[in-house]
Write a protein that holds these residues in place. Structure first.
Motif, PDB file in Angstrom:
ATOM      1  N   GLU A 148       0.832  -1.208   0.000  1.00 15.19           N
ATOM      2  CA  GLU A 148       0.000   0.000   0.000  1.00 15.19           C
ATOM      3  C   GLU A 148       0.865   1.256   0.000  1.00 15.19           C
ATOM      4  O   GLU A 148       0.509   2.265  -0.630  1.00 15.19           O
ATOM      5  N   VAL A 149       2.002   1.206   0.703  1.00 18.78           N
ATOM      6  CA  VAL A 149       2.911   2.355   0.707  1.00 18.78           C
ATOM      7  C   VAL A 149       3.528   2.532  -0.676  1.00 18.78           C
ATOM      8  O   VAL A 149       3.658   3.657  -1.181  1.00 18.78           O
ATOM      9  N   VAL A 150       3.903   1.415  -1.306  1.00 18.55           N
ATOM     10  CA  VAL A 150       4.442   1.491  -2.660  1.00 18.55           C
ATOM     11  C   VAL A 150       3.436   2.119  -3.608  1.00 18.55           C
ATOM     12  O   VAL A 150       3.770   3.008  -4.410  1.00 18.55           O
ATOM     13  N   ALA A 151       2.193   1.684  -3.510  1.00 21.15           N
ATOM     14  CA  ALA A 151       1.146   2.237  -4.370  1.00 21.15           C
ATOM     15  C   ALA A 151       0.943   3.722  -4.099  1.00 21.15           C
ATOM     16  O   ALA A 151       0.726   4.525  -5.022  1.00 21.15           O
ATOM     17  N   PHE A 152       1.020   4.116  -2.810  1.00 19.55           N
ATOM     18  CA  PHE A 152       0.867   5.521  -2.436  1.00 19.55           C
ATOM     19  C   PHE A 152       1.976   6.357  -3.057  1.00 19.55           C
ATOM     20  O   PHE A 152       1.725   7.423  -3.633  1.00 19.55           O
ATOM     21  N   ILE A 153       3.214   5.857  -2.989  1.00 19.35           N
ATOM     22  CA  ILE A 153       4.347   6.582  -3.567  1.00 19.35           C
ATOM     23  C   ILE A 153       4.197   6.703  -5.079  1.00 19.35           C
ATOM     24  O   ILE A 153       4.407   7.772  -5.660  1.00 19.35           O
ATOM     25  N   GLU A 154       3.814   5.611  -5.717  1.00 19.04           N
ATOM     26  CA  GLU A 154       3.705   5.610  -7.175  1.00 19.04           C
ATOM     27  C   GLU A 154       2.599   6.540  -7.658  1.00 19.04           C
ATOM     28  O   GLU A 154       2.652   7.037  -8.793  1.00 19.04           O
ATOM     29  N   ALA A 155       1.614   6.782  -6.813  1.00 18.26           N
ATOM     30  CA  ALA A 155       0.496   7.644  -7.207  1.00 18.26           C
ATOM     31  C   ALA A 155       0.810   9.123  -7.029  1.00 18.26           C
ATOM     32  O   ALA A 155       0.084   9.985  -7.547  1.00 18.26           O
ATOM     33  N   LEU A 156       1.892   9.439  -6.311  1.00 15.32           N
ATOM     34  CA  LEU A 156       2.227  10.837  -6.048  1.00 15.32           C
ATOM     35  C   LEU A 156       2.909  11.478  -7.243  1.00 15.32           C
ATOM     36  O   LEU A 156       3.633  10.832  -7.998  1.00 15.32           O
ATOM     37  N   ASP A 157       2.695  12.779  -7.385  1.00 15.65           N
ATOM     38  CA  ASP A 157       3.375  13.575  -8.407  1.00 15.65           C
ATOM     39  C   ASP A 157       4.528  14.307  -7.727  1.00 15.65           C
ATOM     40  O   ASP A 157       4.287  15.163  -6.870  1.00 15.65           O
ATOM     41  N   PRO A 158       5.787  14.003  -8.088  1.00 12.32           N
ATOM     42  CA  PRO A 158       6.912  14.668  -7.419  1.00 12.32           C
ATOM     43  C   PRO A 158       6.860  16.181  -7.519  1.00 12.32           C
ATOM     44  O   PRO A 158       7.301  16.885  -6.605  1.00 12.32           O
ATOM     45  N   ALA A 159       6.313  16.687  -8.615  1.00  6.84           N
ATOM     46  CA  ALA A 159       6.275  18.145  -8.806  1.00  6.84           C
ATOM     47  C   ALA A 159       5.195  18.816  -7.969  1.00  6.84           C
ATOM     48  O   ALA A 159       5.178  20.043  -7.859  1.00  6.84           O
TER      49      ALA A 159
END
Length: 474
Positions: free
Chosen positions: A399-410
């Motif tokens: 779930e943390v991996v999915a949360f990170i992947e869904a974030l926009d770094p910008a």
């Protein structure tokens, strides 16, 4: 004053040790107490001197020219070579890029060609100076792909850069081939020898196989070499050498466009303490050429013994050309846990994240002082690997991996960052800590979290992390 110094000692007690050879990153230890004493005395003697105006403090100019002269002998520099003392390797790289850009004002969108293993300072220079970084993948041996770099040079290229050695893997790029390709197009070629510049020449004298990389290579136009690494000087001094004065000239900045003194700078700094320069000069004078040869012999003996002692779940990623060693693990454990276990045993080794398909690694910067404790190091490393195997590889919740992947770094928000802090156990009681951060004793889970993030997300997360750490203490 006694209370202030006592407070300093208390604060410093929580830092990594800078002597004893047990910190294999960030610091470089000759193991010579008398050399450290001389360096510190020189810093104190010149702490109030200002390198802004060499006519006001001519002793600083004398020391700078003598340091550059010593380096010229190491780097096979021609009689036309000139050089400048900077505050560190990053400033040397920045100036090399800035000078290359300003040498071609007619190019409106300048670019530089760098291998993917080039130091991040080149990306910083790209950010600061608007010089686009054309990043070329390296070969399977982690060395620059000379043919691919040559093919990447175009009419907008103002600089090509290579490493001697690259920081992450400790190997020397094919400087001869890359420099020839740059010269054929009339482009500058910079060799980033910040790590290796003061030790590779002695490696060659000791009969070790070292690819040619100095000014002896036609087409090399500038070289950076740090004095606070294997010259064992106090932080922070580096040298930037150019093959000719004409190549260096665009590095200088002058401005008379105000009513005060005419500003004239050879570096990015204006006012700068004379302490680091004086310390570097004093240490180089004290150690001397023969002393550096002996220290190089010690550090390479330590490297060889460490490499020979690696086995089991660990492997050397690539045979090192210099004093830097990268280690990878098999699937039975992970490098981040090994780093934590080493820290628990009183050793600091540096974790490196996975990148471009290459695995995460353990990075070692070996110093001359490490030789005296190399057996203890290997024992601690073996115990740390065994403990890491018993613990098993660290994982990040899906779930943390999915949360990170869904974030926009910008567009990373404070709320997003707080969610990741909470997931990683770094979010403390903001009321009691001020910054709201708790630094754990073990970093494997945090590093594993960063490792699953993209490079852009790592940058965003660590920028947010630094922002939270850097808050006023009222």
């Amino acid at each position: 004053m006694t209370d202030v110094l006592a407070r300093l000692r208390d604060l410093q007690a929580g830092d990594l040790p800078v002597h004893g050879g047990r910190t294999l990153a960030y610091v470089y230890d000759s193991g010579l107490a008398e050399v450290d004493d001389i360096g510190r005395a020189a810093v104190a003697a010149y702490a109030g001197s200002n390198g802004l105006d060499p006519t006001a403090f001519p002793s600083l100019l004398t020391m700078e020219n003598e340091l550059v002269g010593f380096a010229c002998g190491l780097l096979d520099a021609p009689r036309t070579a000139v050089g400048t003392v900077t505050s560190g390797g990053t400033e040397s790289v920045l100036l090399a890029v800035q000078a290359a850009r300003d040498a071609h004002p007619e190019i409106t969108a300048p670019r530089m060609v760098i291998p993917s293993t080039a130091h991040a300072a080149f990306h910083k220079a790209a950010h600061y100076f608007g010089v686009g970084a054309v990043v070329v993948p390296v070969g399977p041996d982690f060395r620059a792909d000379a043919a691919a770099m040559a093919a990447a040079i175009d009419d907008r290229t103002v600089l090509v850069a290579v490493s001697a050695p690259s920081y992450a893997h400790g190997v020397v790029d094919p400087v001869t081939e890359v420099a020839a390709a740059a010269a054929a197009r009339g482009v500058r070629c910079h060799v980033d020898a910040c790590i290796g510049g003061w030790v590779l020449p002695y490696a060659a004298r000791l009969g070790r196989p070292v690819p040619t990389w100095t000014f002896a290579v036609e087409g090399v136009t500038s070289i950076s070499v740090d004095l606070h690494k294997y010259a064992y000087a106090p932080k922070g001094t580096s040298l930037l050498l150019h093959r000719t004065p004409a190549l260096r000239k665009p590095q200088f900045f002058a401005s008379a466009a105000w009513p005060g003194y005419t500003m004239l700078n050879a570096t990015m700094q204006s006012t700068k303490s004379g302490g680091p320069l004086a310390a570097a000069w004093a240490v180089v004078q004290e150690i001397g050429d023969d002393g550096y040869a002996a220290l190089a012999g010690r550090v390479f003996e330590a490297v060889d013994r460490i490499v020979a002692g690696i086995g089991g779940p660990l492997r050397v990623v690539v045979p090192p050309d210099s004093t830097l060693v990268a280690l990878a693990t098999d699937d039975s454990c992970d490098p981040f846990t090994v780093c934590d276990e080493m820290a628990a045993r009183g050793w600091y080794v540096q974790p490196q994240m996975s990148y471009a398909g290459a695995p995460a690694t353990i990075h070692l910067s070996v110093s001359a002082a490490t030789l005296d404790v190399v057996d203890d190091f290997l024992t601690a490393l073996g115990a740390s690997v065994q403990a890491a195997v018993e613990a098993g590889p660290v994982t990040v919740d899906d779930e943390v991996v999915a949360f990170i992947e869904a974030l926009d770094p910008a567009a990373l928000s404070d709320e997003d960052f707080d969610g990741l802090l909470a997931a990683s156990g770094l979010l403390g009681d903001a009321a009691s800590t001020g910054a709201g951060l708790v630094l754990p004793d073990r970093m494997a889970e945090v590093n594993a979290l960063l490792d699953v993030a993209s490079p852009a997300m790592r940058e965003a997360l660590l920028t947010a992390f630094l922002d939270r750490l850097s808050r006023p203490a009222r």
